[in-house]
Design a protein around this motif. Structure first.
Motif, PDB file in Angstrom:
ATOM      1  N   GLN A 184      10.116   4.285 -30.305  1.00 34.60           N
ATOM      2  CA  GLN A 184       9.916   5.645 -29.808  1.00 34.60           C
ATOM      3  C   GLN A 184       9.601   5.635 -28.323  1.00 34.60           C
ATOM      4  O   GLN A 184       9.106   4.644 -27.771  1.00 34.60           O
ATOM      5  N   VAL A 185       9.939   6.757 -27.707  1.00 30.44           N
ATOM      6  CA  VAL A 185       9.553   7.033 -26.330  1.00 30.44           C
ATOM      7  C   VAL A 185       8.751   8.321 -26.366  1.00 30.44           C
ATOM      8  O   VAL A 185       9.230   9.336 -26.874  1.00 30.44           O
ATOM      9  N   VAL A 186       7.507   8.270 -25.902  1.00 26.69           N
ATOM     10  CA  VAL A 186       6.758   9.521 -25.706  1.00 26.69           C
ATOM     11  C   VAL A 186       7.143  10.013 -24.315  1.00 26.69           C
ATOM     12  O   VAL A 186       6.877   9.341 -23.312  1.00 26.69           O
ATOM     13  N   LEU A 187       7.816  11.136 -24.272  1.00 30.54           N
ATOM     14  CA  LEU A 187       8.408  11.596 -23.017  1.00 30.54           C
ATOM     15  C   LEU A 187       7.387  12.354 -22.169  1.00 30.54           C
ATOM     16  O   LEU A 187       6.825  13.358 -22.602  1.00 30.54           O
ATOM     17  N   CYS A 188       7.189  11.842 -20.964  1.00 26.42           N
ATOM     18  CA  CYS A 188       6.264  12.478 -20.012  1.00 26.42           C
ATOM     19  C   CYS A 188       7.114  12.940 -18.832  1.00 26.42           C
ATOM     20  O   CYS A 188       7.567  12.104 -18.038  1.00 26.42           O
ATOM     21  N   PRO A 189       7.357  14.255 -18.710  1.00 23.51           N
ATOM     22  CA  PRO A 189       8.212  14.746 -17.624  1.00 23.51           C
ATOM     23  C   PRO A 189       7.761  14.207 -16.265  1.00 23.51           C
ATOM     24  O   PRO A 189       6.571  14.241 -15.936  1.00 23.51           O
ATOM     25  N   GLY A 190       8.750  13.713 -15.508  1.00 23.33           N
ATOM     26  CA  GLY A 190       8.452  13.197 -14.172  1.00 23.33           C
ATOM     27  C   GLY A 190       8.000  11.744 -14.175  1.00 23.33           C
ATOM     28  O   GLY A 190       7.862  11.130 -13.124  1.00 23.33           O
ATOM     29  N   PHE A 191       7.768  11.172 -15.336  1.00 26.65           N
ATOM     30  CA  PHE A 191       7.293   9.784 -15.451  1.00 26.65           C
ATOM     31  C   PHE A 191       8.400   8.874 -15.974  1.00 26.65           C
ATOM     32  O   PHE A 191       8.841   7.965 -15.299  1.00 26.65           O
ATOM     33  N   ASN A 192       8.777   9.127 -17.238  1.00 30.88           N
ATOM     34  CA  ASN A 192       9.732   8.209 -17.876  1.00 30.88           C
ATOM     35  C   ASN A 192      10.985   8.935 -18.349  1.00 30.88           C
ATOM     36  O   ASN A 192      11.640   8.515 -19.290  1.00 30.88           O
ATOM     37  N   ASP A 193      11.300  10.076 -17.715  1.00 25.17           N
ATOM     38  CA  ASP A 193      12.547  10.776 -18.053  1.00 25.17           C
ATOM     39  C   ASP A 193      13.602  10.400 -17.005  1.00 25.17           C
ATOM     40  O   ASP A 193      13.481   9.388 -16.320  1.00 25.17           O
ATOM     41  N   GLY A 194      14.663  11.188 -16.886  1.00 23.61           N
ATOM     42  CA  GLY A 194      15.698  10.951 -15.864  1.00 23.61           C
ATOM     43  C   GLY A 194      16.298   9.556 -15.982  1.00 23.61           C
ATOM     44  O   GLY A 194      16.612   9.079 -17.077  1.00 23.61           O
ATOM     45  N   GLU A 198      17.381   6.953 -19.096  1.00 27.80           N
ATOM     46  CA  GLU A 198      18.748   6.444 -19.283  1.00 27.80           C
ATOM     47  C   GLU A 198      18.735   4.933 -19.427  1.00 27.80           C
ATOM     48  O   GLU A 198      19.410   4.369 -20.294  1.00 27.80           O
ATOM     49  N   GLN A 199      17.943   4.287 -18.584  1.00 32.14           N
ATOM     50  CA  GLN A 199      17.857   2.819 -18.670  1.00 32.14           C
ATOM     51  C   GLN A 199      17.243   2.400 -20.012  1.00 32.14           C
ATOM     52  O   GLN A 199      17.742   1.481 -20.667  1.00 32.14           O
ATOM     53  N   THR A 200      16.184   3.091 -20.415  1.00 33.59           N
ATOM     54  CA  THR A 200      15.510   2.733 -21.670  1.00 33.59           C
ATOM     55  C   THR A 200      16.476   2.853 -22.853  1.00 33.59           C
ATOM     56  O   THR A 200      16.562   1.950 -23.696  1.00 33.59           O
ATOM     57  N   VAL A 201      17.208   3.961 -22.903  1.00 30.31           N
ATOM     58  CA  VAL A 201      18.131   4.174 -24.022  1.00 30.31           C
ATOM     59  C   VAL A 201      19.217   3.097 -24.014  1.00 30.31           C
ATOM     60  O   VAL A 201      19.528   2.498 -25.054  1.00 30.31           O
ATOM     61  N   ALA A 202      19.778   2.826 -22.823  1.00 32.56           N
ATOM     62  CA  ALA A 202      20.849   1.821 -22.739  1.00 32.56           C
ATOM     63  C   ALA A 202      20.315   0.446 -23.132  1.00 32.56           C
ATOM     64  O   ALA A 202      20.959  -0.298 -23.891  1.00 32.56           O
ATOM     65  N   ALA A 241      16.776  22.181 -21.336  1.00 34.17           N
ATOM     66  CA  ALA A 241      17.602  21.336 -20.464  1.00 34.17           C
ATOM     67  C   ALA A 241      17.702  19.929 -21.042  1.00 34.17           C
ATOM     68  O   ALA A 241      18.754  19.275 -20.971  1.00 34.17           O
ATOM     69  N   PHE A 242      16.621  19.467 -21.637  1.00 33.55           N
ATOM     70  CA  PHE A 242      16.597  18.116 -22.198  1.00 33.55           C
ATOM     71  C   PHE A 242      17.585  18.005 -23.373  1.00 33.55           C
ATOM     72  O   PHE A 242      18.357  17.049 -23.470  1.00 33.55           O
TER      73      PHE A 242
END
Ligand code: SF4
Length: 432
Positions: A184-194, A198-202, A241-242
């Protein structure tokens, strides 16, 4: 100290026959010292066993056992005491709790053994080479790993800890040993998004099928974040948007990998007010416990229950919920009421304890319920409380209130129900 205290010996079992008793300590099996229940399961798989038992008076017994492959020994041990978490994650929910709750709620666990035994998410930031070797040797699979980011320095920032083994190194080793991992990724806008996401998913998709699923869940912020790093919430527009950006990528990843891999938590769709994808896009719901696919499953089950529901003796029931699932529950209750002739009234319980931004049903407290219902007239023949609001097996709310206290406070019968369409329908039949 090695060994496991024996809590119970099942009647009629081999252990009882060998005069092993509660209070004895099992210290080794076939010469292998036992650290925990996982060692016990691992080393007791043989048909011929030599158990080292330390009796309550200190006497040491060697107990030789020969048994059939499927024949259990009949020993019950207490749940393992979890290892403590040494992280200080920027989004940690425990750091955002108000004072005065039950003390176990403030305990931060981080134990790879519990990940294997109970499906708890862990960061693996407190393990070293020895533990990795053990996971491989004893095949502790599947594991549930909170990755958050695969970039090592960003991950250390998110976890608030330095000097940890990069998670990619550990996961590469586990994947090579065919250990299944849900992530899992706990998504923190501005921290580990964008780009970071993309890198994490790949990176994680590279380890498919051993990394079997990846859930992205939004961070949870309470109104008690004093003195903690500033974090942005996932707003309605951010969630929309996400979904726009990631739903199609999840679909193309599913095509490429031959099945669903990347899942967006229900909370994104609820916040954005965007319709959910169909239930079949969730595969066999590998991240259900993580709030992924719960609403689509509820909707599918609701349709089945409505189809089979029959006219019942008229009565009136109030059904409580957190604000997240309200509209799905309300439309189910409307249809169910029409079909059964029972008056079903959904009531949202606002979260006063943690703040309005906390909307899930499972974090509602007893005090919140009293506050939500105190001015409401005509609660009907019963108030249904979803069982997820209570600590499993103890009938206690987060703030230590009991179901009886709620019942007395409201002066109305309270019924604890499984918050599924079938659970609610069955509970209505019991009220009549
Ligand atoms: S791993 Fe992070 S989020 Fe989990 S308990 Fe530890 S500090 Fe909190």
């Amino acid at each position: 100290m090695t060994g496991l205290d024996i809590e119970k010996v099942l009647a009629g079992s081999i252990a009882e026959e060998m005069e092993i008793e509660p209070g004895d300590r099992l210290t080794a099996i076939n010469g292998h010292p036992l650290r925990d229940i996982i060692d016990y399961n691992f080393f007791s798989a043989e048909e011929e066993l030599s158990l080292e038992i330390v009796k309550e008076d200190g006497e040491v017994w060697e107990v030789e056992i020969e048994r059939g492959a499927e024949e259990p020994l009949g020993l019950i041990f207490p749940a393992p005491v979890p290892f403590k978490c040494g992280n200080s994650c920027v989004f940690c929910f425990v750091h955002q709790l108000p004072p005065g709750l039950r003390s176990p709620l403030y305990v931060k666990d981080e134990d790879y053994r519990l990940s294997f035994l109970y499906g708890n998410y862990v960061t693996l930031a407190n393990i070293g080479r020895m533990e990795v070797a053990r996971i491989k040797e004893q095949r502790l699979s599947p594991l549930y790993i909170s990755v958050h980011a695969t970039d090592a320095s960003l991950r250390e920032k998110l976890l608030g800890k330095t000097g940890i083994i990069p998670v990619m190194e550990i996961m590469e080793e586990l994947a090579a040993s065919r250990i299944t991992m849900h992530t899992q990724v706990v998504l923190c806008p501005g921290f580990n998004d964008g780009e970071a996401l993309e890198q994490t998913v790949a990176d994680l998709a590279r380890f498919h099928p051993w990394v079997s699923s990846l859930a992205i869940v939004p961070l949870g912020l309470t109104r008690h974040r004093q003195g903690l790093p500033a974090l942005k919430p996932v707003t309605r527009s951010y969630a929309a948007a996400f979904i726009n950006a990631w739903e199609t990528r999840a679909a193309s990843l599913a095509d490429r990998l031959g099945g669903p891999f990347l899942f967006l938590a229900d909370e994104f769709y609820i916040k954005a007010g965007i319709p959910f994808p169909s239930l079949d896009t969730y595969g066999d719901l590998p991240q259900l416990e993580n709030g992924v696919g719960m609403i689509p499953l509820f909707l599918a089950q609701a349709a089945e229950v409505i189809e089979q529901a029959e006219l019942l003796t008229p009565c009136r029931v109030t059904v409580l919920t957190g604000s997240s699932p309200y509209r799905f529950l309300a439309s189910f209750l409307k249809e169910l009421g029409r079909k059964t002739g029972v008056k079903l009234r959904p009531v949202v319980v606002r979260n006063l304890l943690f703040g309005a931004s906390v909307t899930v049903t499972g974090l509602v407290s007893g005090g919140d319920i009293i506050a939500a219902l105190k001015d409401k007239k005509n609660l009907g023949d019963a108030v249904f409380i979803p069982d997820v609001m209570l600590k499993e097996g103890e009938g206690l709310f987060l703030d230590d209130m009991t179901v009886n206290e709620i019942e007395e406070g409201l002066g109305t019968r309270v019924v604890v129900v499984e918050p599924t369409p079938q659970g609610i329908y069955e509970a209505i039949k019991e009220v009549i």
